[in-house]
Design a protein around this motif. Structure first.
Motif, PDB file in Angstrom:
ATOM      1  N   ALA A 122      48.894  40.750  53.465  1.00 20.23           N
ATOM      2  CA  ALA A 122      48.471  39.421  53.053  1.00 20.23           C
ATOM      3  C   ALA A 122      47.158  38.938  53.907  1.00 20.23           C
ATOM      4  N   GLN A 123      47.286  39.248  55.258  1.00 16.40           N
ATOM      5  CA  GLN A 123      46.217  38.915  56.259  1.00 16.40           C
ATOM      6  C   GLN A 123      45.207  39.725  56.140  1.00 16.40           C
ATOM      7  N   ALA A 124      45.398  41.161  55.720  1.00 19.48           N
ATOM      8  CA  ALA A 124      44.557  42.269  55.700  1.00 19.48           C
ATOM      9  C   ALA A 124      43.458  41.882  54.281  1.00 19.48           C
ATOM     10  N   MET A 125      44.360  41.455  53.314  1.00 16.39           N
ATOM     11  CA  MET A 125      43.524  41.350  52.275  1.00 16.39           C
ATOM     12  C   MET A 125      42.490  40.011  52.349  1.00 16.39           C
ATOM     13  N   LEU A 126      43.164  38.907  53.093  1.00 11.85           N
ATOM     14  CA  LEU A 126      42.157  37.851  53.491  1.00 11.85           C
ATOM     15  C   LEU A 126      41.013  38.246  54.343  1.00 11.85           C
ATOM     16  N   ALA A 205      41.983  38.613  33.635  1.00  9.45           N
ATOM     17  CA  ALA A 205      41.194  38.527  34.776  1.00  9.45           C
ATOM     18  C   ALA A 205      41.455  37.444  35.495  1.00  9.45           C
ATOM     19  N   ALA A 206      42.011  36.291  34.816  1.00 10.53           N
ATOM     20  CA  ALA A 206      42.499  35.187  35.324  1.00 10.53           C
ATOM     21  C   ALA A 206      43.767  35.321  35.917  1.00 10.53           C
ATOM     22  N   VAL A 207      44.510  35.966  35.384  1.00  7.72           N
ATOM     23  CA  VAL A 207      45.848  36.607  36.295  1.00  7.72           C
ATOM     24  C   VAL A 207      45.663  37.342  37.254  1.00  7.72           C
ATOM     25  N   GLY A 208      44.727  38.236  37.330  1.00 12.35           N
ATOM     26  CA  GLY A 208      44.264  38.712  38.542  1.00 12.35           C
ATOM     27  C   GLY A 208      43.691  37.977  39.818  1.00 12.35           C
ATOM     28  N   LEU A 209      43.065  36.901  39.529  1.00 14.09           N
ATOM     29  CA  LEU A 209      42.496  36.110  40.320  1.00 14.09           C
ATOM     30  C   LEU A 209      43.516  35.237  40.916  1.00 14.09           C
ATOM     31  N   ALA A 210      44.530  34.757  39.805  1.00 12.64           N
ATOM     32  CA  ALA A 210      45.545  33.651  40.367  1.00 12.64           C
ATOM     33  C   ALA A 210      46.505  34.279  41.418  1.00 12.64           C
ATOM     34  N   VAL A 211      46.982  35.482  41.084  1.00  9.66           N
ATOM     35  CA  VAL A 211      48.077  36.122  42.061  1.00  9.66           C
ATOM     36  C   VAL A 211      47.618  36.069  43.382  1.00  9.66           C
ATOM     37  N   PRO A 212      46.270  36.808  43.549  1.00  7.74           N
ATOM     38  CA  PRO A 212      45.859  36.700  45.104  1.00  7.74           C
ATOM     39  C   PRO A 212      45.760  35.402  45.582  1.00  7.74           C
ATOM     40  N   LEU A 213      45.156  34.588  44.771  1.00  2.00           N
ATOM     41  CA  LEU A 213      44.866  33.151  45.324  1.00  2.00           C
ATOM     42  C   LEU A 213      46.173  32.398  45.775  1.00  2.00           C
ATOM     43  N   ALA A 214      47.188  32.503  44.973  1.00  2.00           N
ATOM     44  CA  ALA A 214      48.678  32.179  45.088  1.00  2.00           C
ATOM     45  C   ALA A 214      49.140  32.780  46.533  1.00  2.00           C
ATOM     46  N   VAL A 215      49.010  33.934  46.689  1.00  2.00           N
ATOM     47  CA  VAL A 215      49.647  34.755  48.037  1.00  2.00           C
ATOM     48  C   VAL A 215      48.832  34.438  49.292  1.00  2.00           C
ATOM     49  N   VAL A 216      47.533  34.236  49.030  1.00  2.00           N
ATOM     50  CA  VAL A 216      46.677  33.734  50.408  1.00  2.00           C
ATOM     51  C   VAL A 216      46.804  32.213  50.687  1.00  2.00           C
TER      52      VAL A 216
END
Length: 386
Positions: A122-126, A205-216
């Motif tokens: 998660a930190q690497a993605m951010l 595309a919305a799902v693909g944005l929402a998942v990392p947005l929630a995780v981060v």
């Protein structure tokens, strides 16, 4: 009113002011990259301030605890680099993010599933998401040194002597420079924002944005927020907090609010002895911060108008400066454990690439790549041990 209560109210106002000014440039950049018009961006800022403010007052009063909410600054940084194919799809992603946050409060198993994502990934993605934004001060300084250098110098000076105020002061100086060098008439900038509602367009595309947005948001805001309050001697009511922040995110999504979460850095102020000598009365500081956020909702339209009228690259440079400490802590968290460095590096590289696959942004695929790499290397180690 007792002196201690008055001090708590003052600290609450400072908390909101620091939280707002230290990251609003990042939010403006994120909403703009997601396809928002100036009116929609100012609506998003107003919606975030209102939901953060009301949610903070509700939680502080209900639990008599200095619980402070904030918008997701890492989430805004994610938007600034990943963006969305269209504004309706971005709105759908915001709403789905709120649903995911709500679900972690309602469904304990989902909360455990999110928590099972390794912190290093998660930190690497951010960190990968933040790299392009944190390069902005360097790039803009080379392009326009006379405009950017004073802001960078002020930020560096205050990082040594008053780090809490370094980004707010840099932001204030940037606004002064914008007023001095405005490319258009600013008389229309002094206006109140209007909530501009948009219909969501749910797509992959919305799902693909929402998942990392929630995780981060969970990994970089909610978990540290719990740790800060625990260090101050307070227990966070996890279920109630996730229900309030998730509902606030859903409520503000149509107006452009991307995510609401526990405050992390600024959470320490209302929970400290600076707020009140009596720990049982420090909730007043949090409630005061919530009320201040409601008042700050009126500043969104003016800030967006100023950003549009000022020298190009000035506010992105401020946003990059604001995110440098976050980048440093994310890199440290990503590569702290030697055994997990290769999966973290793969996650970081994918997120920093900005490459979208199948219309889904790089942040989502970064998590997929990191988890797959971690699983594969884990099987390899197990084979060697066998």
């Amino acid at each position: 009113m007792e002196h201690g209560d008055a001090q708590a109210i003052a600290v609450g106002g400072v908390t909101a002011l620091v939280g707002f000014t230290s990251s609003v440039a990042v939010v403006i950049a994120g909403l703009g990259a997601s396809g928002a018009t100036p009116a929609q961006a100012s609506s998003g800022i107003a919606a975030l301030c209102l939901t953060v403010g009301v949610g903070t007052m509700l939680l502080a009063w209900r639990h008599r605890t200095p619980l402070t909410l904030a918008w997701s600054t890492p989430g805004a940084a994610l938007l600034a680099t990943q963006g969305a194919p269209s504004w309706p799809e971005a709105v759908a992603a915001f709403a789905l993010t709120g649903v995911l946050i709500l679900a972690t409060g309602v469904w304990a198993r989902l909360g455990r599933l999110v928590a099972a994502i390794p912190v290093s990934l998660a930190q690497a993605m951010l960190a990968g998401v933040l790299v392009p934004l944190c390069l902005a001060p360097v790039m803009e300084l080379a392009a326009a040194p006379a405009v950017i250098a004073p802001v960078v110098i002020l930020w560096l000076v205050l990082q040594r002597w008053a780090p809490r105020w370094s980004t707010p002061a840099a932001f204030a100086l940037a606004l002064a420079i914008i007023v001095a060098l405005a490319r258009s008439d600013l008389t229309g900038a002094l206006t109140l924002p209007r909530l501009a509602l948009a219909s969501p367009s749910p797509t992959w595309a919305a799902v693909g944005l929402a998942v990392p947005l929630a995780v981060v948001t969970m990994a970089s805001q909610n978990v540290p927020g719990v740790a800060v309050l625990k260090g101050a001697g307070y227990r966070v009511p996890w279920r109630g907090t996730m229900l309030v922040t998730g509902a606030a995110t859903v409520a503000g999504a149509a107006a452009g609010g991307h995510a609401v979460n526990l405050a992390a850095i600024t959470a320490a102020l209302p929970a400290s002895p600076e707020a009140h000598s009596d720990p049982r009365r420090r909730w007043i500081a949090a409630a005061s911060a919530g009320a201040a956020y409601v008042l700050l909702a009126g500043a969104g339209a003016t800030l967006v108008a100023l950003a549009d009228a000022g020298p190009e690259g000035l506010l992105p440079a401020v946003a990059g400066l604001a995110l440098l400490p976050t980048l440093a802590s994310s890199l440290a968290g990503a590569f702290h454990e030697a055994a997990g460095r290769t999966p973290a590096a793969a996650t970081f590289a994918m997120a920093a690439s900005g490459v979208a696959i199948g219309g889904i942004g790089a942040a989502f695929w970064a998590l997929v790549v990191g988890l797959a790499t971690r699983w594969w290397l884990g099987r390899r180690r197990q084979g060697r041990e066998a």
